[in-house]
Each structure stands twice: as structure tokens, then as C-alpha cells.
Design a protein around this motif. Structure first.
Motif, PDB file in Angstrom:
ATOM      1  N   LYS A 192      -8.574   7.330   6.353  1.00 50.06           N
ATOM      2  CA  LYS A 192      -7.214   7.460   5.190  1.00 50.06           C
ATOM      3  C   LYS A 192      -7.255   6.298   4.416  1.00 50.06           C
ATOM      4  O   LYS A 192      -7.055   6.869   2.409  1.00 50.06           O
ATOM      5  CB  LYS A 192      -5.438   8.373   5.337  1.00 50.06           C
ATOM      6  N   ASP A 213      -0.811  11.783   4.684  1.00 47.95           N
ATOM      7  CA  ASP A 213      -0.521  13.175   4.266  1.00 47.95           C
ATOM      8  C   ASP A 213      -0.366  13.281   6.173  1.00 47.95           C
ATOM      9  O   ASP A 213       0.563  14.325   5.721  1.00 47.95           O
ATOM     10  CB  ASP A 213      -1.044  13.926   3.595  1.00 47.95           C
ATOM     11  N   ASN A 214      -0.247  13.064   6.905  1.00 47.64           N
ATOM     12  CA  ASN A 214      -0.604  14.143   8.380  1.00 47.64           C
ATOM     13  C   ASN A 214       0.749  13.029   8.908  1.00 47.64           C
ATOM     14  O   ASN A 214       0.399  12.030  10.014  1.00 47.64           O
ATOM     15  CB  ASN A 214      -1.386  14.046   8.265  1.00 47.64           C
ATOM     16  N   ARG A 215       1.820  13.567   9.203  1.00 50.19           N
ATOM     17  CA  ARG A 215       2.527  12.764   9.335  1.00 50.19           C
ATOM     18  C   ARG A 215       2.443  12.612  11.224  1.00 50.19           C
ATOM     19  O   ARG A 215       3.290  11.614  11.791  1.00 50.19           O
ATOM     20  CB  ARG A 215       4.221  13.435   9.118  1.00 50.19           C
ATOM     21  N   TYR A 251       0.836  -1.234   0.063  1.00 48.23           N
ATOM     22  CA  TYR A 251       0.091   0.013  -0.212  1.00 48.23           C
ATOM     23  C   TYR A 251       1.298   1.485  -0.069  1.00 48.23           C
ATOM     24  O   TYR A 251       1.735   1.002   0.494  1.00 48.23           O
ATOM     25  CB  TYR A 251      -0.442   0.032   1.264  1.00 48.23           C
ATOM     26  N   ASP A 252       0.398   2.279  -0.497  1.00 50.21           N
ATOM     27  CA  ASP A 252       0.795   3.277  -0.283  1.00 50.21           C
ATOM     28  C   ASP A 252       0.764   4.156   0.920  1.00 50.21           C
ATOM     29  O   ASP A 252      -0.007   4.842   0.804  1.00 50.21           O
ATOM     30  CB  ASP A 252       0.783   4.476  -1.789  1.00 50.21           C
ATOM     31  N   MET A 253       2.372   4.690   0.996  1.00 55.52           N
ATOM     32  CA  MET A 253       2.821   5.392   2.514  1.00 55.52           C
ATOM     33  C   MET A 253       2.378   7.354   2.311  1.00 55.52           C
ATOM     34  O   MET A 253       1.896   7.823   3.562  1.00 55.52           O
ATOM     35  CB  MET A 253       3.637   5.569   2.837  1.00 55.52           C
ATOM     36  N   THR A 254       2.396   7.342   1.511  1.00 52.38           N
ATOM     37  CA  THR A 254       1.959   8.434   0.454  1.00 52.38           C
ATOM     38  C   THR A 254       0.268   9.239   1.221  1.00 52.38           C
ATOM     39  O   THR A 254       0.101  10.164   1.468  1.00 52.38           O
ATOM     40  CB  THR A 254       2.586   9.308  -0.497  1.00 52.38           C
ATOM     41  N   ILE A 255      -0.605   8.185   1.306  1.00 46.96           N
ATOM     42  CA  ILE A 255      -1.796   8.815   1.594  1.00 46.96           C
ATOM     43  C   ILE A 255      -2.170   8.900   2.614  1.00 46.96           C
ATOM     44  O   ILE A 255      -2.850   9.771   2.970  1.00 46.96           O
ATOM     45  CB  ILE A 255      -2.801   7.254   0.876  1.00 46.96           C
ATOM     46  N   LYS A 288      -9.147   6.059  -0.626  1.00 48.80           N
ATOM     47  CA  LYS A 288      -8.134   5.779  -2.709  1.00 48.80           C
ATOM     48  C   LYS A 288     -10.261   5.392  -3.247  1.00 48.80           C
ATOM     49  O   LYS A 288     -10.848   4.903  -3.055  1.00 48.80           O
ATOM     50  CB  LYS A 288      -7.280   5.257  -1.792  1.00 48.80           C
TER      51      LYS A 288
END
Length: 147
Positions: free
Chosen positions: A143, A37-39, A31-35, A147
Motif C-alpha cells: 500500500k 484503507d484496510n484497518r 506519511y499519509d495513514m489514509t493510504i 502511491k
């Protein structure tokens, strides 16, 4: 102070049950960790998860009272076993369907095990990190399923 006054074996077993499905899912799915966005929320989730895992089986002596009676301990063991069975069954369903509702049920059951452990063992820090874990997991799920 002996080993079993510091380590809770049942807590360790419940932790293994709670952690293994996450590891299996992470190893078998990409899965894409860039989804996320709030670190800060990502770190809050991780802090809540790892601190809860640690505090569930290690007694650090800070803000801890222990079980108030043997009945409380027996209730905790039986209820945690029942919730753990439901948790594993939900994970099996989630591996096949990956539905949002099942993911939220997994989150609720896992945090219920942790928060209940904090309340019944009179561990204030475990209870607090259980709430932090719930908040972080709900954010991560919201989050992930956007998608």
C-alpha cells in the motif's frame, strides 16, 4: 525461576536493533495513514509486530521448548548478528533511496530473524506471530509504494 529464565537478553538486543530504525523513520518522515484503507490488515501488522517483539525476549512458558542444544543457541546468536548487520545496512540504504526493493528486503530480513528465532528456540507462538508480521508488513509495503 530466576530473571534470566524469563528474559532473553540476546532477544532483547535483537529487538532493539529491529525497532530503532522504525522509530527513527516514523519521527523523521511523514506519511499519509489514509493510504492503508484496510484497518484489519493494519491491526494484523501491529499485532504481529508487537507480539513478535515481546515473545522474542520474554519466555512465557506456553508452547515453548527452548534451544535444543548449545550449538543451536550459538548458531542463533551468530546468524542473528549477521542478519541484523544486513538489516541495519539496508535501512541506511532505504533512508537515502526509499526504494521498494530495499523495503521488501528489509521486511524479509526482519521476519527471517523473527521466524528463525521461533524455530530455533522452539517457540511456536513466536513462529506464528512472525508469519503474521510478515503478512502484515507485506500488505503495508504494498500500500505504501502504490502511491
Amino acid at each position: 525461576m530466576d530473571f534470566f529464565s524469563v528474559i532473553n537478553i540476546f532477544g532483547l538486543l535483537f529487538n532493539i536493533i529491529l525497532i530503532v530504525p522504525h522509530i527513527v523513520y516514523a519521527k523523521t518522515h511523514t506519511y499519509d495513514m489514509t493510504i492503508f484503507d484496510n484497518r484489519a490488515m493494519l491491526y494484523i501488522d501491529r499485532i504481529g509486530r508487537y507480539c513478535s517483539v515481546f515473545l522474542m525476549f520474554v519466555n512465557i512458558g506456553l508452547l515453548e521448548g527452548g534451544f535444543t542444544s548449545d550449538y543451536m543457541k550459538k548458531y542463533w546468536i551468530v546468524s542473528s548478528i549477521i542478519l541484523s548487520v544486513i538489516y541495519v545496512l539496508l535501512w541506511l540504504v532505504f533512508f537515502k533511496t526509499e526504494k521498494r526493493s530495499v523495503a521488501y528486503a528489509i521486511i524479509i530480513i526482519s521476519t527471517l530473524i523473527i521466524i528463525q528465532s521461533g524455530i530455533l528456540q522452539v517457540k511456536t507462538l513466536l513462529f506464528t506471530f512472525g508469519i503474521v508480521y510478515l503478512i502484515g508488513e507485506l500488505y503495508m509495503a504494498s500500500k505504501f509504494f502504490r502511491k
